[in-house]
Design an enzyme around this catalytic site. Structure first.
Site, PDB file in Angstrom:
ATOM      1  N   ASP A  15      40.684  41.039  40.235  1.00  0.00           N
ATOM      2  CA  ASP A  15      39.226  41.660  40.598  1.00  0.00           C
ATOM      3  C   ASP A  15      39.094  42.471  41.853  1.00  0.00           C
ATOM      4  O   ASP A  15      39.627  43.213  41.905  1.00  0.00           O
ATOM      5  CB  ASP A  15      38.963  39.322  41.840  1.00  0.00           C
ATOM      6  CG  ASP A  15      37.717  39.964  42.716  1.00  0.00           C
ATOM      7  OD1 ASP A  15      36.931  39.944  42.019  1.00  0.00           O
ATOM      8  OD2 ASP A  15      38.078  39.037  43.867  1.00  0.00           O
ATOM      9  N   HIS A  32      34.706  46.177  33.946  1.00  0.00           N
ATOM     10  CA  HIS A  32      35.292  45.939  33.469  1.00  0.00           C
ATOM     11  C   HIS A  32      36.214  46.376  32.502  1.00  0.00           C
ATOM     12  O   HIS A  32      36.780  45.992  32.019  1.00  0.00           O
ATOM     13  CB  HIS A  32      34.822  45.188  32.783  1.00  0.00           C
ATOM     14  CG  HIS A  32      33.402  44.060  33.689  1.00  0.00           C
ATOM     15  ND1 HIS A  32      33.954  43.069  34.744  1.00  0.00           N
ATOM     16  CD2 HIS A  32      32.567  43.351  33.562  1.00  0.00           C
ATOM     17  CE1 HIS A  32      33.433  42.869  35.487  1.00  0.00           C
ATOM     18  NE2 HIS A  32      32.120  42.636  34.811  1.00  0.00           N
ATOM     19  N   LEU A 126      57.521  38.994  26.451  1.00  0.00           N
ATOM     20  CA  LEU A 126      56.573  38.804  27.191  1.00  0.00           C
ATOM     21  C   LEU A 126      55.245  37.652  26.440  1.00  0.00           C
ATOM     22  O   LEU A 126      55.043  37.672  25.239  1.00  0.00           O
ATOM     23  CB  LEU A 126      55.830  39.694  27.688  1.00  0.00           C
ATOM     24  CG  LEU A 126      54.669  39.359  29.149  1.00  0.00           C
ATOM     25  CD1 LEU A 126      55.598  38.654  29.744  1.00  0.00           C
ATOM     26  CD2 LEU A 126      54.007  40.371  28.905  1.00  0.00           C
ATOM     27  N   LEU A 183      41.199  30.926  46.371  1.00  0.00           N
ATOM     28  CA  LEU A 183      42.123  30.746  44.887  1.00  0.00           C
ATOM     29  C   LEU A 183      40.569  30.873  43.714  1.00  0.00           C
ATOM     30  O   LEU A 183      41.803  30.890  42.129  1.00  0.00           O
ATOM     31  CB  LEU A 183      42.807  29.788  44.712  1.00  0.00           C
ATOM     32  CG  LEU A 183      44.587  29.595  45.415  1.00  0.00           C
ATOM     33  CD1 LEU A 183      45.112  28.484  44.945  1.00  0.00           C
ATOM     34  CD2 LEU A 183      45.185  31.181  44.341  1.00  0.00           C
TER      35      LEU A 183
HETATM   36  C1  IPE Z   1      37.674  34.920  39.641  1.00  0.00           C
HETATM   37  O1  IPE Z   1      36.868  36.302  40.218  1.00  0.00           O
HETATM   38  C2  IPE Z   1      37.693  35.178  38.164  1.00  0.00           C
HETATM   39  C3  IPE Z   1      37.881  36.233  37.822  1.00  0.00           C
HETATM   40  C4  IPE Z   1      38.892  37.372  38.470  1.00  0.00           C
HETATM   41  C5  IPE Z   1      38.035  36.144  36.183  1.00  0.00           C
HETATM   42  P1  IPE Z   1      35.034  36.035  41.344  1.00  0.00           P
HETATM   43  O2  IPE Z   1      35.172  37.539  40.982  1.00  0.00           O
HETATM   44  O3  IPE Z   1      35.203  35.556  40.193  1.00  0.00           O
HETATM   45  O4  IPE Z   1      35.739  35.435  42.156  1.00  0.00           O
HETATM   46  P2  IPE Z   1      34.523  34.623  43.630  1.00  0.00           P
HETATM   47  O5  IPE Z   1      33.230  34.292  43.065  1.00  0.00           O
HETATM   48  O6  IPE Z   1      34.355  36.007  44.323  1.00  0.00           O
HETATM   49  O7  IPE Z   1      35.426  33.762  44.141  1.00  0.00           O
HETATM   50  C1  IPE Z   2      36.803  39.779  38.151  1.00  0.00           C
HETATM   51  O1  IPE Z   2      36.205  41.541  38.914  1.00  0.00           O
HETATM   52  C2  IPE Z   2      36.292  40.553  36.421  1.00  0.00           C
HETATM   53  C3  IPE Z   2      35.716  39.541  36.223  1.00  0.00           C
HETATM   54  C4  IPE Z   2      35.066  37.936  37.308  1.00  0.00           C
HETATM   55  C5  IPE Z   2      35.753  39.009  34.965  1.00  0.00           C
HETATM   56  P1  IPE Z   2      34.477  41.237  39.245  1.00  0.00           P
HETATM   57  O2  IPE Z   2      33.738  41.011  38.577  1.00  0.00           O
HETATM   58  O3  IPE Z   2      34.365  40.022  39.811  1.00  0.00           O
HETATM   59  O4  IPE Z   2      33.988  42.181  40.297  1.00  0.00           O
HETATM   60  P2  IPE Z   2      33.209  42.207  42.143  1.00  0.00           P
HETATM   61  O5  IPE Z   2      34.895  41.038  41.865  1.00  0.00           O
HETATM   62  O6  IPE Z   2      31.849  42.226  41.762  1.00  0.00           O
HETATM   63  O7  IPE Z   2      33.359  43.571  42.629  1.00  0.00           O
HETATM   64 MG    MG Z   3      35.126  39.550  41.578  1.00  0.00          MG
END
Ligand code: IPE
Ligand code: IPE
Ligand code: MG
Length: 228
Positions: A15, A32, A126, A183
């Site tokens: 994240d 990303h 792995l 989570l």
């Molecule tokens: C969880 O992250 C999903 C992934 C890392 C793929 P999100 O950024 O979507 O989660 P929330 O919305 O902050 O809980």
């Molecule tokens: C996690 O990073 C990647 C995915 C959910 C695909 P985010 O895109 O959620 O990044 P933030 O949380 O907005 O910084």
């Molecule tokens: Mg996020």
């Protein structure tokens, strides 16, 4: 590294890609892109140190709520990543497996996922598990439906055998980057007894060094599993 306890199964919620990019005056998609490079680095590192399963949250059942352009970018990035990764998987003896409801993806992407699973199926190092259109509640609902269809008795073993993660041992270490402590619908069943780690680091800045520190900390934790 001598008295380190190497976990069997590590799960990560990658994240913070968007915030990493915004802080640099870049578009979220740049985060990303950098994040995908870190996936490669951490995956090959896990293979090298003898971890058996690395499960990465790449796209949740809730992530479809994001702007259309971001979702499209993520789909393209995933296809590109898998295409380029095939060589890396084979060179490093890494097996690829996907969990989640893949039926929502384009046929092209579904085929790419299936092909990658097939081509790497005899790798024995792995297993990199990508959670794609994955949501733990959705997985449990689909598992219960399978259980019914197969006419199986309701037991922990039978439920486990119907989950997407069937055959994969429970999570030992669960890591979430970016400072969020939740989570987000990830591996609710499989995390029942995992050791959890939350770091402020945004996923694109996550390093092998920080991962090593988490493994050392894990090695010092006493896991009681309810016993004394
Ligand atoms: C969880 O992250 C999903 C992934 C890392 C793929 P999100 O950024 O979507 O989660 P929330 O919305 O902050 O809980
Ligand atoms: C996690 O990073 C990647 C995915 C959910 C695909 P985010 O895109 O959620 O990044 P933030 O949380 O907005 O910084
Ligand atoms: Mg996020």
């Amino acid at each position: 590294m001598n008295d380190l306890r190497i976990p069997i199964h590590v799960a990560m919620i990658m994240d913070g890609n968007g915030r990493w990019a915004k802080e640099r005056g870049l578009k979220r998609t740049a985060g990303h892109k950098k994040g995908a490079e870190v996936v490669r680095e951490i995956t090959t590192y896990c293979a090298k140190i003898g971890i058996k399963y690395l499960t990465l949250y790449a796209f949740s059942t809730e992530n479809w709520k994001r702007p259309k352009l971001e979702v499209e970018y993520l789909m393209k990035l995933l296809d590109k990543y898998l295409k380029e990764e095939l060589k890396v998987y084979l060179e490093n003896n890494i097996k690829f497996r996907a969990i989640g409801d893949l039926s929502k993806f384009s046929k092209t992407l579904q085929n790419r996922i299936i092909k990658t699973q097939e081509v790497t199926s005899s790798c024995t190092g792995l297993t990199q598990v990508l959670a794609l259109n994955y949501g733990s509640k959705d997985e449990i609902v689909r598992a219960v439906k399978k259980l019914n269809e197969r006419g199986l008795e309701v037991t922990e073993e039978n439920i486990e055998s119907c989950l997407d993660t069937s055959g994969i041992p429970p999570v030992d270490i669960m890591i979430r980057t970016s400072g969020e402590v939740r989570l987000s619908n990830y591996l609710l069943w499989q995390n029942a007894y995992s050791e959890m780690f939350f770091t402020q680091t945004y996923w694109p800045d996550f390093t092998q060094g920080e991962f090593d520190d988490i493994i050392s900390d894990f090695s010092r934790r006493e896991r009681r599993f309810g016993a004394v």
